[in-house]
Structures are given as structure tokens and as C-alpha cells.
Design an enzyme around this catalytic site. Sequence first.
Site, short mmCIF file in Angstrom:
data_model
loop_
_atom_site.label_atom_id
_atom_site.label_comp_id
_atom_site.label_asym_id
_atom_site.label_seq_id
_atom_site.Cartn_x
_atom_site.Cartn_y
_atom_site.Cartn_z
N TRP A 105 7.95 6.20 35.29
CA TRP A 105 9.06 5.22 35.23
C TRP A 105 8.78 4.10 34.24
CZ3 TRP A 105 12.96 7.73 36.58
CH2 TRP A 105 12.95 8.58 37.68
N ASP A 175 9.51 -3.60 37.90
CA ASP A 175 10.30 -2.59 38.61
C ASP A 175 9.63 -2.40 39.97
OD1 ASP A 175 11.33 -0.25 39.68
OD2 ASP A 175 10.86 1.02 37.96
N LYS A 199 15.35 3.89 47.44
CA LYS A 199 14.02 4.25 47.89
C LYS A 199 13.71 3.58 49.24
CE LYS A 199 13.76 6.40 44.03
NZ LYS A 199 13.26 5.93 42.76
C1 LIG Z 1 13.53 6.26 41.27
C2 LIG Z 1 12.91 5.25 40.39
C3 LIG Z 1 13.53 4.86 39.18
C4 LIG Z 1 14.79 5.49 38.65
O1 LIG Z 1 15.89 5.13 39.39
P1 LIG Z 1 17.34 5.77 39.15
O2 LIG Z 1 18.19 4.93 40.04
O3 LIG Z 1 17.27 7.20 39.56
O4 LIG Z 1 17.67 5.61 37.71
C5 LIG Z 1 12.91 3.86 38.45
N1 LIG Z 1 11.76 3.30 38.86
C6 LIG Z 1 11.15 3.67 39.99
C7 LIG Z 1 9.86 3.00 40.38
C8 LIG Z 1 11.70 4.65 40.79
O5 LIG Z 1 11.08 5.02 41.92
#
Ligand SMILES: *Cc1c(COP(=O)(O)O)cnc(C)c1O
Length: 363
Positions: A105, A175, A199
Site C-alpha cells: 500500500w 495511512d 477494515k
Molecule cells: C485496503 C487498504 C488500502 C486500499 O484501500 P481501497 O479502499 O481498497 O482503495 C490502502 N491502504 C491500506 C493500509 C489498506 O489496508
Amino acid sequence: MSKYDRVFNFSAGPSMLPLEVIEKVAADLPNYNGTGQSVMEMSHRSAEFQQIIDDAEANLRKLMNIPENYKVLFLQGGGTLQFSMVPINLLRNSKKADYIITGQWSKKAADEAKKFGDIRIVADSSDANFTYIPKCTREDFRPDADYVYICTNNTIFGSHYPYVPDTGDIPLVADMSSCILSEEVDVSKYGLIWAGAQKNVAPAGVTIVIIREDLIGFAPEDTPIYLNYKTHADNGSMYNTPPCFAIYVAGEVFKYLESIGGLPAIHEYDLKKANLLYDYIDGSGFYKAPVNKEDRSLMNVPFVIGDPEIEKKFIAEAKERGLYNLKGYKTVGGMRASIYNAVPLEGVEALVEFMEEFRKANQ
Ligand SMILES: *Cc1c(COP(=O)(O)O)cnc(C)c1O
């Protein structure tokens, strides 16, 4: 299994929600709070929805102790849109940004940012298949960088920052998609925190952005209106139709977390679950958790046996036992148990019990 025949779902996302919240949402679905309609059908311009989004923001601020000089935004576009929105909005002076790569990511975020400015990779743990978090200090960052970017919990590889990088005056962007609300965070150490909700917070569809006010308003003139944080900050996340239902469920999750003691309480619960699983794996002599001990995630626990055929059998037999979604990410192989806030301790206990039975039968 519960009265609804629910399975223990170890999916990395979308993932389990607290049953208490699902039951409340279900009970309120046909007629929310005496309005004669469900939240799915409600105008986002109604007083009732305004109350829902205001409460969601207030409860998140309380849970995370978000300082007053930060805006909370509820956006669409998922995590992936933040890979673009961050550089578009924050590359405001030197157009330089420094990224630490600790998994897929952060790599995707850096690749996207390269379209907008001078992106430098400060450290990269791909040399050990992302099984550790690099230690970076202030000297590692370019003094004129517009921001430094990290991904604090690596959903796929199961690592988590055991420290907050000291970036001095450079805004730190994080993030936190797969660990937000699993631990207390000192928000003031960050310029921007973002998290896709699917998540650890809510159904897919809403992305939470927590941004320091002085970082808003620097997007170039020709920035598409939705991609400018200022658009959303100036309009209370209601410039256009927001993801109403996902915001509503997120708000219910915030209330639920507050009711059980907030982030200190859920963190303790998460620790208990993760320790149970890691301790079993480490002592098993059969399973292996590849991530460095001090860098391990409490939320995503990858583990391997080492033989792809036996791993396939493990995943199939686990499913028969009501233990779902244990397959590791395609580039990592093996297994991964995502044990977010809403996965109950009983789920981890059932997993460990099954793992021991499987070990005895297959070692
Ligand atoms: C799932 C995830 C993403 C991507 O998210 P989307 O909503 O599918 O674009 C980005 N960063 C992390 C840490 C993730 O777990």
C-alpha cells in the site's frame, strides 16, 4: 456459532463488524429513530442526517482525542483515491515528498505520487519481503520535503510501526486504514491521517481523513473539485452526497467503542487476541510468523507452514469449521488471520484450537 449461524470471519477487508452494531442497525433499519424511513433512504440534507454525521464526527473526535485545529472529513473513493489526493493537496512548496515503503500500500501510494512531484524513497523493507519496519530518523528526510508518508499498519504483510518517525517540522502523513481505532494515537504528531473504513470501522464506502487545518487550501487551481480537501472541509463533508449509510454505521461503531471503554479498552482486547495467536504460532514448532517480533501487527497475522499443499488443506479444513478467509495474500502465500476489533476472542480461541488439531494430524 451464534444464534445467526455467523462464522468467524478473518477477512482482511471488508471484515467483521461488532454484532451489537449489526443488531442495532438491523433493528433501526425500517424506521430510523421515528423518522418513518431508513438511513439508506434519507436525504443527506435532512436534519436527521445532519445529526447523524455531526454525532459521528463528534464521537470520533472524542475517541481519538482529535485536536480542534484538525478537520475530520468523510470521503468516497477509498484508500486508493487518497494515494492521489495526498500529493495533489500537500505538494504545496518544494513539490518534494519522502516515502517509506513497508508493503504494497505504501508502494502504490508512492507510485501514484510520482505523477505529481519529486518523490524519494527514504527506506524500503522489500529487501526482506516486508517483514520489518525500517528505523528512520529526522536526518533521513529532506529538510525541504512538503511531507513524509508512511503506512502504519501493513495489512498484507502484517507489520506495524512500533514508533512514530520524528520528521521535525515536516508534516507526517499516515495511512492507518487497517489499524485506526485499535490503539491510542497522538494525532498532533501527524499532519494528515487517513483510513479506509472497511477494515476496522464500517462497511466499504467511506474514507476518513483527519487533516491539520493549515495544510488545507494549497491544491492547484485546476484540481478537480472533489479532489480538493478544501471542498470537503468547507462543506462539512457534504459538498455532494456523502456515503450516508457507511457514515451512519461508522457512527454506530464509534458509539459502541465508547460504550466499552474507548481505545484503551479495545487495545487491551486486541493485544490479548494477538498475543494468544502469536504465542501459539511461535511455540508450535509447525507454524511460523515471518514478521520481526517488535514490528508485528495486532490486526493482521500472516503465518506459514511452508508446504503449499498442506496450507491449501489447512484453509479448506478451517472453512469447514466456520473459520473463514484465512488464505494469505496472493503474493505472500500461506495464511493470514485478520483479527480486527470486531473479531471476538472466541474466534481466535477457535482458530488456535483448530491449528493445534491440524498440527497433530499433519506434522
Ligand atoms: C485496503 C487498504 C488500502 C486500499 O484501500 P481501497 O479502499 O481498497 O482503495 C490502502 N491502504 C491500506 C493500509 C489498506 O489496508
